[in-house]
Design a protein around this motif. Structure first.
Motif, PDB file in Angstrom:
ATOM      1  N   ASN A 296      57.801  -4.930  68.733  1.00  0.00           N
ATOM      2  CA  ASN A 296      57.069  -3.667  68.667  1.00  0.00           C
ATOM      3  C   ASN A 296      55.678  -3.830  68.059  1.00  0.00           C
ATOM      4  OD1 ASN A 296      59.010  -2.146  69.880  1.00  0.00           O
ATOM      5  ND2 ASN A 296      59.753  -1.170  68.015  1.00  0.00           N
ATOM      6  N   LEU A 297      55.568  -4.670  67.048  1.00  0.00           N
ATOM      7  CA  LEU A 297      54.257  -4.820  66.409  1.00  0.00           C
ATOM      8  C   LEU A 297      53.250  -5.422  67.377  1.00  0.00           C
ATOM      9  CD1 LEU A 297      55.298  -6.053  62.859  1.00  0.00           C
ATOM     10  CD2 LEU A 297      54.165  -3.899  63.430  1.00  0.00           C
ATOM     11  N   CYS A 300      52.248  -2.830  69.941  1.00  0.00           N
ATOM     12  CA  CYS A 300      51.259  -1.899  69.382  1.00  0.00           C
ATOM     13  C   CYS A 300      49.878  -2.548  69.328  1.00  0.00           C
ATOM     14  CB  CYS A 300      51.671  -1.468  67.970  1.00  0.00           C
ATOM     15  SG  CYS A 300      53.071  -0.330  67.918  1.00  0.00           S
ATOM     16  N   ARG A 311      51.354 -12.159  65.452  1.00  0.00           N
ATOM     17  CA  ARG A 311      52.599 -11.469  65.792  1.00  0.00           C
ATOM     18  C   ARG A 311      53.356 -12.204  66.884  1.00  0.00           C
ATOM     19  NH1 ARG A 311      50.301  -5.168  65.252  1.00  0.00           N
ATOM     20  NH2 ARG A 311      50.111  -5.262  62.982  1.00  0.00           N
ATOM     21  N   LEU A 377      53.322  -0.558  73.611  1.00  0.00           N
ATOM     22  CA  LEU A 377      54.028   0.559  72.978  1.00  0.00           C
ATOM     23  C   LEU A 377      52.983   1.579  72.582  1.00  0.00           C
ATOM     24  CD1 LEU A 377      56.634   1.800  71.862  1.00  0.00           C
ATOM     25  CD2 LEU A 377      56.318   0.410  69.807  1.00  0.00           C
ATOM     26  N   ALA A 379      51.769   5.890  71.803  1.00  0.00           N
ATOM     27  CA  ALA A 379      52.167   7.213  71.323  1.00  0.00           C
ATOM     28  C   ALA A 379      52.759   8.043  72.467  1.00  0.00           C
ATOM     29  CB  ALA A 379      50.960   7.933  70.709  1.00  0.00           C
ATOM     30  N   VAL A 382      56.417   7.286  72.754  1.00  0.00           N
ATOM     31  CA  VAL A 382      57.150   8.007  71.703  1.00  0.00           C
ATOM     32  C   VAL A 382      57.298   9.467  72.093  1.00  0.00           C
ATOM     33  CG1 VAL A 382      57.092   8.766  69.302  1.00  0.00           C
ATOM     34  CG2 VAL A 382      56.392   6.434  69.883  1.00  0.00           C
TER      35      VAL A 382
ATOM     36  N   MET B 179      56.752  -4.828  59.608  1.00  0.00           N
ATOM     37  CA  MET B 179      57.378  -6.117  59.867  1.00  0.00           C
ATOM     38  C   MET B 179      58.640  -6.240  59.010  1.00  0.00           C
ATOM     39  SD  MET B 179      55.463  -9.820  60.315  1.00  0.00           S
ATOM     40  CE  MET B 179      54.492  -9.664  61.801  1.00  0.00           C
ATOM     41  N   ASP B 220      61.721  -2.091  61.894  1.00  0.00           N
ATOM     42  CA  ASP B 220      61.083  -2.233  63.208  1.00  0.00           C
ATOM     43  C   ASP B 220      61.484  -3.509  63.942  1.00  0.00           C
ATOM     44  OD1 ASP B 220      59.731  -4.088  61.723  1.00  0.00           O
ATOM     45  OD2 ASP B 220      57.754  -3.192  61.940  1.00  0.00           O
ATOM     46  N   GLU B 266      56.110   2.249  57.730  1.00  0.00           N
ATOM     47  CA  GLU B 266      54.892   2.686  58.415  1.00  0.00           C
ATOM     48  C   GLU B 266      55.142   3.794  59.425  1.00  0.00           C
ATOM     49  OE1 GLU B 266      53.632  -0.992  60.040  1.00  0.00           O
ATOM     50  OE2 GLU B 266      52.555  -1.598  58.238  1.00  0.00           O
ATOM     51  N   LEU B 377      60.851   5.986  65.360  1.00  0.00           N
ATOM     52  CA  LEU B 377      59.653   5.408  65.973  1.00  0.00           C
ATOM     53  C   LEU B 377      58.701   6.559  66.284  1.00  0.00           C
ATOM     54  CD1 LEU B 377      58.163   2.971  67.148  1.00  0.00           C
ATOM     55  CD2 LEU B 377      59.472   3.267  69.243  1.00  0.00           C
ATOM     56  N   THR B 378      57.498   6.462  65.763  1.00  0.00           N
ATOM     57  CA  THR B 378      56.583   7.596  65.824  1.00  0.00           C
ATOM     58  C   THR B 378      55.225   7.180  66.376  1.00  0.00           C
ATOM     59  OG1 THR B 378      55.564   7.205  63.661  1.00  0.00           O
ATOM     60  CG2 THR B 378      57.662   8.393  63.679  1.00  0.00           C
ATOM     61  N   ALA B 379      54.481   8.172  66.779  1.00  0.00           N
ATOM     62  CA  ALA B 379      53.105   7.908  67.212  1.00  0.00           C
ATOM     63  C   ALA B 379      52.289   7.333  66.068  1.00  0.00           C
ATOM     64  CB  ALA B 379      52.470   9.202  67.743  1.00  0.00           C
ATOM     65  N   TYR B 381      53.373   5.237  63.815  1.00  0.00           N
ATOM     66  CA  TYR B 381      53.662   3.793  63.761  1.00  0.00           C
ATOM     67  C   TYR B 381      52.795   3.063  64.784  1.00  0.00           C
ATOM     68  CZ  TYR B 381      56.249  -0.614  64.250  1.00  0.00           C
ATOM     69  OH  TYR B 381      56.594  -1.944  64.319  1.00  0.00           O
ATOM     70  N   VAL B 382      52.736   3.609  65.981  1.00  0.00           N
ATOM     71  CA  VAL B 382      51.913   2.991  67.024  1.00  0.00           C
ATOM     72  C   VAL B 382      50.460   2.947  66.580  1.00  0.00           C
ATOM     73  CG1 VAL B 382      51.058   3.236  69.372  1.00  0.00           C
ATOM     74  CG2 VAL B 382      53.473   3.699  68.872  1.00  0.00           C
ATOM     75  N   ASN B 385      49.795   0.373  63.761  1.00  0.00           N
ATOM     76  CA  ASN B 385      49.960  -1.026  64.124  1.00  0.00           C
ATOM     77  C   ASN B 385      49.142  -1.443  65.340  1.00  0.00           C
ATOM     78  OD1 ASN B 385      51.815  -2.223  62.160  1.00  0.00           O
ATOM     79  ND2 ASN B 385      53.071  -0.477  62.768  1.00  0.00           N
TER      80      ASN B 385
END
Lengths: 390, 390
Positions: A296-297, A300, A311, A377, A379, A382, B179, B220, B266, B377-379, B381-382, B385
């Motif tokens: 996911n990181l 993003c 990453r 990934l 927004a 999500v 992470m 995550d 995050e 999982l949210t906007a 977070y996106v 990151n």
């Protein structure tokens, strides 16, 4: 938008299809498709989700395929008919029986596929009349209408076809935009051909094709309960194809559809190709590619057009593949930002402004390689998936 | 905000700490922490990331810990010193040497921990003077300042402590917000105690504690290259504790810090506890819990307060744990929305408006259970990151 006779599941001779609005979807868009094989051959093969929680239509169609013959496939969007218990299985059975009655065929040669929300019964009072409506609408140019009727969150319908100089054709349609991960093809796909190939030949060509196409699409790491890929042969072209050429044609159509699936993934703004080279074995290359694709990181970072190669290494480091951390090389869009596990070329040289992003990681541990496709990934992903069932 | 003498790594007697601004972070916030054990004992233990791509400070500290003794721990935020090659390892070595020189201790008893962006060398011209500055700032009430200096994307600093009726204390600090996934504790944590426990005893208590606390946090699914958890004993309380009571105290502090990590992840808007019951073995329960915790579609659904239990089943179905798909039960916040693998209680009864969400899945296959903590999982977070390194 419809009625292109050379498109999708009706591109090959011997097939008719239809897509209608049965009313299963609250949106009032088409939601029921029917594909019929008029022969002379009824040979067929299929691959299904490896998820142990399998939808009723998957359980049904797996049984049907054991006979190696299909007269028809009925597909609905608007409901997955998964986790619906014995009554859900009866609904699938009743759907196949209705198709059999309408088409005067054997219900044991009718595959069923469903897609939509898990855990809800299908509205059979709407679905069964829809089957009758679809049967009446069947036509040799119905391939596009069928492809439209199986869409869920797909923004576009997906078809592909190739024709051999020898005169036979392989065509197909697919749906899928979320819950896209391997373990067999995580989507609904129907392929048709007028080549004369028996069910064992179809099965071999289909498994070889899906292994390196649909199985290497991993948009969001989430495996569906309903994945179904079917291949039906009518033999109507009267030609028994060269096996290798036929397998390559099936692979080409599968790869085309798989690429369309990634290009239409929910909320995605980047299509990402992960190329793993220098692996000790192909299995390890696939494993590493999939772990990178699911990070996911990293997804993003790519969304933010940030060439954050650390990453990639952090993801590779979680696998058991053969590699030396001090010999890893990573390129993003052709710039080798990581050499020998450390800082390489200037990351400011990386241009990530386009939709296509290629990440190459050389494990320097052997000669094997593999490619997995994924998305960023966002927004929007999500947003779309936080409101899906409401 | 600082100078609480009972907090964190200085809660136990025999320890001094400091947190200073060396200038490593462009933001100008504190970025270097030092924790010193004044003894009489120097016993210590540590656990580190199982990521095969390990940062230079992890490689260094693993070696140091083989002696079972630590005089000091130096920690920096603002740079992970991971994937920096032999020169990065030399930077870690030089940092330990500088601490040894300042404190008149052996560099082979100085652990180093770093956190921040992967793939960049540390600014040693700023870091080394910062070590001197921190050495001069050491105090018996520096626990909070140290906890503040190790923050990266953390919105709050994290400390915990418990004191035994027998007179000894276990305290600690942690950083971590992204992470965050297991494979050992995916964060930087320093625990201290004034109990008199040898390094073998510390190691046993620490491994037992991390196994069911930090190792069961999976925000995550992304495993760090820098995870470090250290436990230092000064023996300054003069008490050799009961082993079971000591282990429980260490576990309590670890659980407290782990819960704080999840609460500060995050972009998260929900803290999610995944309880798997009825598993055949604890390992299978952990595996199922982790797969559920990593399912992006489920995490999005919870963000949207959508009790989409089908996504729980679809995730469980990808595991190899013992279960019968027709005997799975799932509750969300106490409402059994799925019974026997199918529709259960009315999903409209589920209240997901609070920050805490509990998902319970009963595999009905045995007596084992396990809990894993995750986030939605949210906007946000996106967003956070996709712009981290820029």
């Amino acid at each position: 938008m419809t009625n292109n006779p050379t498109i999708g599941v009706t591109a090959a001779k011997g097939f008719r299809a239809a897509g209608v609005t049965a009313g299963i979807k609250a949106s009032g868009t088409p939601d029921l498709a029917l594909v019929v094989n008029d022969g002379p051959s009824l040979a067929a093969a299929g691959v299904f989700t490896s998820n142990r929680v399998k939808a009723a239509p998957v359980l049904w169609s797996e049984q049907v395929l054991k006979g190696g013959r299909l007269s028809a496939v009925v597909l609905n969007s608007g409901g997955a008919n998964a986790c619906t218990g014995p009554l859900g299985f009866q609904d699938t059975h009743a759907t196949a029986e209705k198709v059999a009655e309408e088409l005067k065929v054997n219900a044991g040669e009718v595959a069923v596929a469903s897609t939509g929300l898990i855990g809800l019964r299908l509205p059979m009072d709407l679905l069964l009349p829809g089957v009758g409506q679809a049967a009446r609408a069947l036509s040799e140019d119905g391939g596009e209408a069928a492809a439209i009727a199986i869409k869920t969150t797909d923004s576009v319908h997906k078809t592909a076809q190739v024709t051999s100089p020898a005169g036979w054709t392989v065509g197909g349609m697919a749906k899928g935009a979320g819950m896209l991960a391997p373990g067999l093809a995580t989507m609904l796909v129907v392929l048709t051909t007028d080549a004369d190939v028996d069910s064992a030949g179809l099965d071999g060509a289909l498994r070889a094709a899906t292994r390196t196409t649909f199985d290497r699409v991993d948009s969001d790491g989430c495996m569906s309960t309903n994945d179904t890929v079917l291949l039906l042969a009518s033999g109507a072209a009267g030609a028994a194809p060269d096996a290798a050429e036929f397998a390559e044609a099936v692979r080409t159509v599968c790869a085309d559809l798989a690429r369309q699936l990634i290009g239409d993934a929910e909320g995605a703004s980047k299509d990402i190709r992960i190329d793993i080279t220098g692996a000790a074995t192909e299995d390890e290359a696939v494993d590493v590619a999939r772990v990178v694709a699911r990070n996911n990181l990293l997804k993003c970072a790519i969304h933010g057009e940030d060439p954050n190669w650390g990453r990639v290494l952090a993801a590779i480091g979680t696998t058991s593949a053969a590699f030396d951390p001090d010999r890893l090389d990573v390129a993003i869009n052709g710039i080798w930002v990581c050499k020998d596990g450390s800082v390489g070329e200037d990351r400011d040289l990386v241009d990530m402004s386009g939709r296509d992003v290629v990440i190459t990681a050389d494990l320097n541990a052997g000669q094997a390689s593999a490619t997995v496709w994924t998305n960023d990934l966002t927004a929007d992903y999500v947003h779309e998936n936080s409101a899906y069932s409401t």
